[in-house]
Design an enzyme around this catalytic site. Structure first.
Site, PDB file in Angstrom:
ATOM      1  CD1 TRP A   2      -1.089   2.761  -4.066  1.00 47.21           C
ATOM      2  CD2 TRP A   2       0.741   1.646  -3.429  1.00 47.21           C
ATOM      3  NE1 TRP A   2      -0.010   3.594  -4.261  1.00 47.21           N
ATOM      4  CE2 TRP A   2       1.128   2.933  -3.878  1.00 47.21           C
ATOM      5  CE3 TRP A   2       1.733   0.772  -2.980  1.00 47.21           C
ATOM      6  CZ2 TRP A   2       2.457   3.362  -3.890  1.00 47.21           C
ATOM      7  CZ3 TRP A   2       3.058   1.193  -2.999  1.00 47.21           C
ATOM      8  CH2 TRP A   2       3.410   2.478  -3.446  1.00 47.21           C
ATOM      9  CG  ASP A   3      -2.881   5.707  -1.590  1.00 51.65           C
ATOM     10  OD1 ASP A   3      -2.952   5.035  -2.638  1.00 51.65           O
ATOM     11  OD2 ASP A   3      -2.596   6.909  -1.576  1.00 51.65           O
ATOM     12  CD  GLU A  15       0.694   6.200  -9.737  1.00 46.00           C
ATOM     13  OE1 GLU A  15      -0.087   5.415  -9.176  1.00 46.00           O
ATOM     14  OE2 GLU A  15       0.565   7.442  -9.688  1.00 46.00           O
ATOM     15  CE  LYS A  18       2.595  10.373  -8.525  1.00 50.03           C
ATOM     16  NZ  LYS A  18       1.261   9.853  -8.911  1.00 50.03           N
ATOM     17  CD  GLN A  19       4.085   7.293  -5.663  1.00 51.95           C
ATOM     18  OE1 GLN A  19       3.544   8.212  -5.060  1.00 51.95           O
ATOM     19  NE2 GLN A  19       3.393   6.266  -6.131  1.00 51.95           N
TER      20      GLN A  19
END
Length: 736
Positions: free
Chosen positions: A331-332, A462, A529-530
């Site tokens: 997905w990056d 995640e 996480k992000q």
């Protein structure tokens, strides 16, 4: 190798000083250093082939080895034959070859190493430049040039050149040497050890390079008081569709052609890169903007050198120069790297989307691997050659991180919003509908709530495994249905009414007391996480009030792991810029590019290491430069700008040659005014109009322009239209 006299501007004695002066005068485009760290070297690449300077490996986009998720499939390593090493041969007693610096030419993707031949008493007798580049125009070609200036030396100079290899072997490809036929080339033909699928193509590759192996040093002799150069070419060919039907014959033929090329290869290469930079860029002014401009330029180069319009093999988090993340596409690509590149060059954006279209069959296959099977197209979390799932076996993200499918649909929507290319939309509606067919089969109806759920997933955060109703996943699914509805209306067909029902009744977890979106059902303020929930505001622009947007930002920025990947902070910065909290934005903005490491601004995944060169981080950072401070928002009918502001220590920003509706325009602003200058007109006239402010994230054009006291201005070629920067503006085409 072809020996020629030098006709380059750098031919004169003092090439090192020239390089240093070039860097001193324009350090944002040319980085000179005396010290290097081999783990953080720049890469040379052209979107087909790439390698880190001094690396032992070369990689070709689309060339993978390994069986699905068992081995797993990964970028196939080709031994690097371009690590040419120099030494003095028959040197006068006491003379020595000394390193004297390195230059990275960012705009032209070239790396140079400089040496001097020094006498015993320290006098400089000769100067040498080694130069490497992956040719941008001729994609199969890597060039190494040695420029030798012996004009001040009363003695002749003799150099020995070797690529350092004793054999041409790879753990991924079985190579055999092709018998020589008097060409001077060393050619090696091989095939990958294991295709990605049982019935997959046995990919072959041929490499032809200079026969300068460790046991066969090449000798270069330069007479006294003279200058010369030598060029070594390396050619790579594969049988990947779109490349060569017979690499074993085309590689030697191309090598012979380029080895005897009568024109200047470097001029062709520079011209090709100039064409790219003339059509895309972000320019900054300000005394304190040097590093920021340098990081901007290198970040654009790292991505642009890993992808190309005529070779649709997409992008990977570790760039084309490495096997980071096995070279897989995540997905990056669509969420982090694609948006800025698409706005600057829609042809590369289309190439990235074409990769997914080419792999639609693999996505359909993945959907059927679940029990009970899903329908439609469920794109793999990790994609490589075939479109089948190649995420390493046993990793939970492989099966549960499913928002990737919606991320691709959203990237398609962004491309449509930019181009309004009806033919493209028609050609790709099937893929979009297959995505929605998957989401329709993936939801379950909750009898208690009367809503649709998507259970047992991993969100972008995640740390959360197997949760129900990830708000990001559900919103990206909802937006997939929404775009399918838009596409059907435009193309004059319909979508199932059940899709509309799901779209309107998909659960979006929300805490009505705190007025924040909940990351998932049952979320209890755990560390994340992000970036996850904050992505609803941007890039998704899920319709909410700006008050809720602010609540989400304040809450989730406080519970995000401070050691998470850098692109999180870029998205957080964009959010605070949107809210006008520029001090908080500046803090996160600086963290967003803190992982760009000196001297060449090569990105690490985390502040202390991880994947190198982590171009996902580049993508997040570039979005803060393209969409953050300029406050640019791409909508279906228009582009909205709301009070653009300047990054710290910057006095002016220019978004150069932005693509929109087939036109290109420069958008420049400082702290007083913003100007829009049309540089190339497409099929539809573009208009700019002042706009009213909006309290929601997805306003419509009629609302924004209903209170405007002035009529829209039609942009004319090379005639800038300037407006006070403090307001809001909409850019739109005459034909909506």
């Amino acid at each position: 190798a072809v020996v020629r006299f030098l006709f380059f501007a750098s031919c004169c004695f003092g090439v090192l000083q020239t390089a240093q002066k070039t860097s001193d005068s324009d350090p944002t485009n040319y980085i000179f250093t005396n010290d290097i760290e081999t783990a953080l070297m720049p890469s040379i690449g052209n979107g087909y082939v790439s390698s880190f300077v001094y690396s032992e490996e070369i990689f070709v986009a689309g060339l993978f080895n390994g069986f699905l998720n068992v081995a797993p499939s990964h970028r196939a390593s080709i031994p690097s034959p371009i690590n040419y090493q120099l030494s003095l041969s028959d040197a006068t007693e006491g003379n020595s070859l000394q390193s004297s610096g390195y230059l990275f030419d960012i705009p032209h993707g070239m790396f140079s190493a400089f040496y001097t031949v020094t006498s015993q008493n320290g006098d400089v007798l000769s100067e040498i430049e080694q130069r490497w580049y992956a040719h941008r125009e001729h994609r199969a070609l890597i060039v190494h040039e040695i420029l030798l200036n012996n004009s001040m030396n009363a003695d002749s100079l003799r150099l020995s050149v070797s690529n350092g290899l004793t054999s041409f072997t790879s753990s991924d490809i079985t190579f055999t040497e092709q018998p020589k036929e008097g060409t001077g080339a060393a050619c090696f033909n091989g095939s990958i050890n294991q295709p990605e699928t049982l019935d997959g193509l046995q990919v072959t590759v041929s490499v032809c390079t200079e026969d300068a192996f460790a046991d066969k040093h090449k000798s270069i002799a330069v007479p006294s008081h003279s200058e010369t150069s030598e060029r070594f070419v390396t050619v790579l060919q594969t049988n990947i569709p779109g490349d060569s039907n017979s690499p074993v014959t085309t590689a030697p033929s191309l090598w012979e052609f380029y080895n005897n090329y009568n024109e200047s290869l470097i001029e062709d290469h520079i011209r090709a890169w100039n064409d790219i930079w003339n059509g895309a860029g972000i320019e900054l002014e300000g005394e304190g903007a040097q590093r920021l401009q340098q990081v901007t330029n290198t970040s654009l180069y790292w991505i642009l050198s890993s992808v190309r319009q005529d070779w649709p093999w997409s992008l990977s988090p570790g760039s084309l120069a490495s096997n980071g993340y096995n070279g897989h596409t995540f997905w990056d690509t669509e969420t982090w790297m694609y948006p800025t590149i698409m706005m600057l060059d829609t042809s590369i954006g289309q190439s990235i989307l074409q990769y997914r279209a080419n792999h639609l069959q693999g996505a359909q296959r993945k959907a059927k691997t679940y029990i009970p099977p899903f329908q439609g197209a469920m794109f793999p979390w990790e994609d490589a050659y075939s479109g089948y799932e190649v995420c390493p076996k046993g990793v939970s993200t492989c099966r549960l991180e499913q928002h990737i499918t919606g991320d691709i649909a959203f990237a398609m929507r962004q491309y449509w919003d930019n181009t309004h290319d009806i033919q493209w939309l028609s050609d790709n509606q099937h893929m979009l509908n297959e995505i929605c067919t998957f989401w329709a089969s993936r939801v379950t109806f909750n009898e208690t709530s009367g809503l649709f759920d998507i259970n047992n997933v991993i969100p972008p955060d995640e740390y959360a495994v197997g949760v129900d109703n990830s708000v990001y996943t559900n919103v990206i699914a909802k937006l997939s249905f929404e775009f399918a509805q838009i596409a059907a209306e435009i193309l004059g067909n319909t979508i199932p009414s059940s899709w509309l029902n799901i779209m309107e009744n998909l659960k979006i977890p929300f805490d009505s007391v705190r007025q924040i979106h909940l990351e998932y059902d049952g979320y209890t303020d755990e560390e994340i996480k992000q970036a996850d929930v904050i992505l609803l505001g941007f890039p998704l622009m899920y319709n909410m009030t700006k008050a809720i947007r602010e609540n989400d930002l304040n809450f989730y920025s406080a519970v995000t792991d401070p050691n998470g990947p850098a692109m999180t902070w870029s998205m957080t910065a964009i959010g605070y810029i949107e809210l006008g909290d520029y001090n908080t934005a500046a803090k996160y903005f600086s963290e967003g590019f803190a992982n760009a490491q000196a001297p060449f601004q090569v990105w690490t995944e985390t502040p202390t290491g991880g994947t190198v060169n982590f171009i996902t981080g580049c993508g997040g950072f570039l979005q803060s430069m393209m969409f953050g401070y300029p406050s640019m928002r791409l909508h279906e009918e228009f582009i909205l700008f709301e009070s653009p502001t300047l990054p710290p220590n910057v006095t002016s920003v220019t978004l150069r040659m932005v693509d929109y509706r087939g036109s290109q325009l420069n958008i420049q602003y400082d702290d007083e005014q913003i100007s829009f200058e049309l540089k190339d007109l497409g099929n539809e006239p573009l208009l700019i109009s002042p706009a009213s402010s909006s309290e929601i994230l997805r306003p419509n054009l009629a609302h924004l322009t209903s209170t405007s006291v002035s009529t829209p201005t039609t942009l004319k070629l090379n005639e800038p239209v300037s407006l006070p920067v403090s307001g809001s503006f909409v850019l739109f085409s005459e034909k909506q």
